[in-house]
Design a protein around this motif. Structure first.
Motif, PDB file in Angstrom:
ATOM      1  N   PRO A  88      -4.379  -4.847   0.961  1.00  0.00           N
ATOM      2  CA  PRO A  88      -5.687  -4.416   1.531  1.00  0.00           C
ATOM      3  C   PRO A  88      -6.868  -5.491   1.777  1.00  0.00           C
ATOM      4  O   PRO A  88      -6.949  -6.376   1.215  1.00  0.00           O
ATOM      5  N   TRP A  89      -7.318  -5.256   3.009  1.00  0.00           N
ATOM      6  CA  TRP A  89      -8.305  -6.260   3.437  1.00  0.00           C
ATOM      7  C   TRP A  89      -9.441  -6.673   2.392  1.00  0.00           C
ATOM      8  O   TRP A  89      -9.866  -7.771   2.026  1.00  0.00           O
ATOM      9  N   GLY A  90      -9.992  -5.738   1.898  1.00  0.00           N
ATOM     10  CA  GLY A  90     -11.256  -5.909   1.010  1.00  0.00           C
ATOM     11  C   GLY A  90     -10.568  -6.164  -0.429  1.00  0.00           C
ATOM     12  O   GLY A  90     -11.672  -6.971  -1.156  1.00  0.00           O
ATOM     13  N   GLN A  91      -9.529  -6.044  -0.939  1.00  0.00           N
ATOM     14  CA  GLN A  91      -9.280  -6.529  -2.166  1.00  0.00           C
ATOM     15  C   GLN A  91      -8.421  -7.897  -2.304  1.00  0.00           C
ATOM     16  O   GLN A  91      -8.367  -8.365  -3.386  1.00  0.00           O
ATOM     17  N   PHE A  92      -7.949  -8.259  -1.419  1.00  0.00           N
ATOM     18  CA  PHE A  92      -7.287  -9.513  -1.055  1.00  0.00           C
ATOM     19  C   PHE A  92      -7.817 -10.351  -0.002  1.00  0.00           C
ATOM     20  O   PHE A  92      -7.054 -10.710   0.929  1.00  0.00           O
ATOM     21  N   PRO A  93      -9.075 -10.856  -0.188  1.00  0.00           N
ATOM     22  CA  PRO A  93      -9.633 -11.712   1.072  1.00  0.00           C
ATOM     23  C   PRO A  93      -9.011 -13.122   1.375  1.00  0.00           C
ATOM     24  O   PRO A  93      -8.840 -13.238   2.526  1.00  0.00           O
ATOM     25  N   GLU A  94      -8.236 -13.727   0.341  1.00  0.00           N
ATOM     26  CA  GLU A  94      -7.522 -14.865   0.637  1.00  0.00           C
ATOM     27  C   GLU A  94      -6.223 -14.558   1.572  1.00  0.00           C
ATOM     28  O   GLU A  94      -5.696 -15.644   2.111  1.00  0.00           O
ATOM     29  N   GLN A  95      -5.666 -13.379   1.859  1.00  0.00           N
ATOM     30  CA  GLN A  95      -4.810 -13.092   2.554  1.00  0.00           C
ATOM     31  C   GLN A  95      -5.004 -12.291   3.846  1.00  0.00           C
ATOM     32  O   GLN A  95      -4.171 -11.867   4.461  1.00  0.00           O
ATOM     33  N   ARG A  96      -6.264 -12.014   4.017  1.00  0.00           N
ATOM     34  CA  ARG A  96      -6.961 -11.490   5.162  1.00  0.00           C
ATOM     35  C   ARG A  96      -6.405 -11.743   6.564  1.00  0.00           C
ATOM     36  O   ARG A  96      -5.972 -11.101   7.502  1.00  0.00           O
ATOM     37  N   LEU A  97      -6.063 -13.078   6.710  1.00  0.00           N
ATOM     38  CA  LEU A  97      -5.796 -13.502   8.004  1.00  0.00           C
ATOM     39  C   LEU A  97      -4.231 -14.168   7.916  1.00  0.00           C
ATOM     40  O   LEU A  97      -3.919 -14.779   9.008  1.00  0.00           O
ATOM     41  N   ASN A  98      -3.485 -13.808   6.989  1.00  0.00           N
ATOM     42  CA  ASN A  98      -2.107 -14.385   7.042  1.00  0.00           C
ATOM     43  C   ASN A  98      -1.283 -13.305   7.476  1.00  0.00           C
ATOM     44  O   ASN A  98      -1.077 -12.218   7.202  1.00  0.00           O
ATOM     45  N   PRO A  99      -0.515 -13.948   8.711  1.00  0.00           N
ATOM     46  CA  PRO A  99       0.373 -12.900   9.473  1.00  0.00           C
ATOM     47  C   PRO A  99       1.551 -12.360   8.680  1.00  0.00           C
ATOM     48  O   PRO A  99       1.941 -11.298   8.870  1.00  0.00           O
ATOM     49  N   LEU A 145       7.867 -13.320   8.796  1.00  0.00           N
ATOM     50  CA  LEU A 145       8.383 -11.974   7.948  1.00  0.00           C
ATOM     51  C   LEU A 145       7.487 -11.462   6.842  1.00  0.00           C
ATOM     52  O   LEU A 145       6.971 -12.424   6.181  1.00  0.00           O
ATOM     53  N   PRO A 146       7.288 -10.367   7.018  1.00  0.00           N
ATOM     54  CA  PRO A 146       6.450  -9.711   5.887  1.00  0.00           C
ATOM     55  C   PRO A 146       6.993 -10.206   4.307  1.00  0.00           C
ATOM     56  O   PRO A 146       7.838 -10.167   4.273  1.00  0.00           O
ATOM     57  N   ASP A 147       5.695 -10.521   3.905  1.00  0.00           N
ATOM     58  CA  ASP A 147       6.268 -11.078   2.306  1.00  0.00           C
ATOM     59  C   ASP A 147       6.549 -10.104   1.527  1.00  0.00           C
ATOM     60  O   ASP A 147       6.046  -9.055   1.230  1.00  0.00           O
ATOM     61  N   GLY A 148       7.704 -10.507   0.856  1.00  0.00           N
ATOM     62  CA  GLY A 148       8.464  -9.275  -0.153  1.00  0.00           C
ATOM     63  C   GLY A 148       7.496  -8.989  -1.210  1.00  0.00           C
ATOM     64  O   GLY A 148       7.366  -7.877  -1.639  1.00  0.00           O
ATOM     65  N   ASP A 149       6.814  -9.855  -1.735  1.00  0.00           N
ATOM     66  CA  ASP A 149       5.903  -9.768  -2.791  1.00  0.00           C
ATOM     67  C   ASP A 149       4.584  -8.951  -2.553  1.00  0.00           C
ATOM     68  O   ASP A 149       4.186  -8.046  -3.260  1.00  0.00           O
ATOM     69  N   TYR A 150       4.037  -9.015  -1.282  1.00  0.00           N
ATOM     70  CA  TYR A 150       2.954  -8.323  -0.899  1.00  0.00           C
ATOM     71  C   TYR A 150       3.647  -6.675  -1.006  1.00  0.00           C
ATOM     72  O   TYR A 150       2.890  -5.757  -1.058  1.00  0.00           O
ATOM     73  N   LEU A 151       4.725  -6.423   0.016  1.00  0.00           N
ATOM     74  CA  LEU A 151       5.451  -5.185  -0.012  1.00  0.00           C
ATOM     75  C   LEU A 151       5.513  -4.326  -1.427  1.00  0.00           C
ATOM     76  O   LEU A 151       5.334  -3.517  -1.674  1.00  0.00           O
ATOM     77  N   GLN A 152       5.888  -5.457  -2.350  1.00  0.00           N
ATOM     78  CA  GLN A 152       6.169  -4.806  -3.796  1.00  0.00           C
ATOM     79  C   GLN A 152       4.879  -4.504  -4.053  1.00  0.00           C
ATOM     80  O   GLN A 152       4.640  -3.274  -4.983  1.00  0.00           O
ATOM     81  N   LYS A 153       3.801  -5.254  -4.121  1.00  0.00           N
ATOM     82  CA  LYS A 153       2.438  -4.875  -4.685  1.00  0.00           C
ATOM     83  C   LYS A 153       1.953  -3.643  -3.848  1.00  0.00           C
ATOM     84  O   LYS A 153       1.324  -2.798  -4.568  1.00  0.00           O
ATOM     85  N   HIS A 154       2.371  -3.490  -2.771  1.00  0.00           N
ATOM     86  CA  HIS A 154       1.989  -2.108  -1.832  1.00  0.00           C
ATOM     87  C   HIS A 154       2.731  -0.920  -2.539  1.00  0.00           C
ATOM     88  O   HIS A 154       1.932   0.264  -2.837  1.00  0.00           O
ATOM     89  N   ARG A 155       3.955  -1.239  -2.635  1.00  0.00           N
ATOM     90  CA  ARG A 155       4.615   0.060  -3.496  1.00  0.00           C
ATOM     91  C   ARG A 155       4.053   0.447  -4.889  1.00  0.00           C
ATOM     92  O   ARG A 155       4.159   1.511  -5.144  1.00  0.00           O
ATOM     93  N   GLU A 156       3.591  -0.677  -5.443  1.00  0.00           N
ATOM     94  CA  GLU A 156       3.274  -0.550  -6.788  1.00  0.00           C
ATOM     95  C   GLU A 156       1.759   0.125  -7.168  1.00  0.00           C
ATOM     96  O   GLU A 156       1.581   0.881  -7.996  1.00  0.00           O
ATOM     97  N   VAL A 157       1.029  -0.333  -6.267  1.00  0.00           N
ATOM     98  CA  VAL A 157      -0.603  -0.180  -6.302  1.00  0.00           C
ATOM     99  C   VAL A 157      -0.831   1.028  -5.208  1.00  0.00           C
ATOM    100  O   VAL A 157      -1.955   1.823  -5.455  1.00  0.00           O
TER     101      VAL A 157
END
Length: 267
Positions: A179-190, A251-263
């Motif tokens: 999410p944009w608001g919770q992870f500002p350092e990854q806001r613009l990371n494709p 490619l969508p980051d696998g760690d980001y997707l795991q965080k999405h599944r978990e949170v």
């Protein structure tokens, strides 16, 4: 114009911006935007196109797929790649500012694709009224960042929803995995982005759907509570277990997707 002069750091930042925002098949020297930007830089379109291909060869996603770019990458090319990928928030905005300064604000906001699909990369961001000089600066940078992220994500997926294949630009969202608001350092990371149609974007944002380790669509138990339902079957159930349409780059980051599944994902 010269194609042999050394590339400056600012020129490489602009080239990296174009690499991110142009569809992978449009890095060629005949692309009107490549022609125009090359002219403003005092370079040939072929020189700029070659630089874009050099940058493509540094993309780990292409390397993993066995896609080979040009071999003429320089230390400066690798440096600017590392700068971007280590701080997307800074360099996404900075590169937008430099591109706008080069070709003008009005021109910079034009479509970046060519042909029938030209208007699909036009960025539409919410209008935010600033309350003073500081707010105006922040708002301007936010809009530049949103423009960079949207164009980069849509270009990666050739302006198609990665779940349904929806090609209508007005219905597509550059959706954030983290999410944009919770992870500002990854806001613009494709790599923190998915190109989704509005319905799928809303469901992903609310945790009604997610992607597994192999990029296959998952439906939440909460969504299943509303089945059977024709609309849900058409928009979600029909794609359950299917792998998304993979991007041409970032490619969508696998760690980001795991965080999405978990949170985010509603179990």
């Amino acid at each position: 114009m010269s194609s042999g002069k050394t590339w400056t750091h600012d020129e490489l930042i602009i080239a990296m911006n174009l690499y991110c925002k142009l569809p992978f098949g449009q890095l060629r020297h005949g692309n009107p935007l490549v022609i125009e930007v090359a002219g403003m830089l005092g370079r040939t379109p072929s020189s700029l196109s070659m630089k874009l291909c050099n940058l493509a060869s540094l993309d780990p996603y292409h390397q993993a797929r066995g896609v080979k770019g040009l071999r003429g990458t320089s230390r400066a090319d690798r440096q600017v790649w590392e700068e971007f990928t280590s701080d997307w928030d800074q360099y996404g905005v900075e590169s937008e500012e430099k591109l706008r300064a080069l070709i003008g604000e009005t021109k910079e906001n034009r479509p970046i694709a060519t042909g029938r699909s030209a208007r699909k990369y036009i960025v539409k961001v919410p209008s935010v009224e600033p309350f003073g000089p500081t707010e105006a600066i922040v708002t301007g940078k936010t809009r530049l960042g949103q423009r960079f992220f949207r164009q980069s994500v849509l270009a990666s997926y050739n302006c198609r929803c990665c779940i349904t294949g929806n090609p209508i630009p007005d219905l597509l969202i550059a959706s954030h995995i983290l999410p944009w608001g919770q992870f500002p350092e990854q806001r613009l990371n494709p790599r923190n982005g998915l190109c989704l149609a509005q319905t799928q974007d809303a469901a992903f944002d609310k945790g009604l759907i997610s992607l597994d380790e192999d990029y296959r669509l998952m439906l939440s138990p909460y969504l299943r509570e509303f089945l059977p339902n024709e609309a849900l079957s058409r928009n979600f159930l029909a794609y359950e277990g299917m792998q998304i349409k993979m991007p041409d780059k970032f490619l969508p980051d696998g760690d980001y997707l795991q965080k999405h599944r978990e949170v985010v994902f509603l179990l």
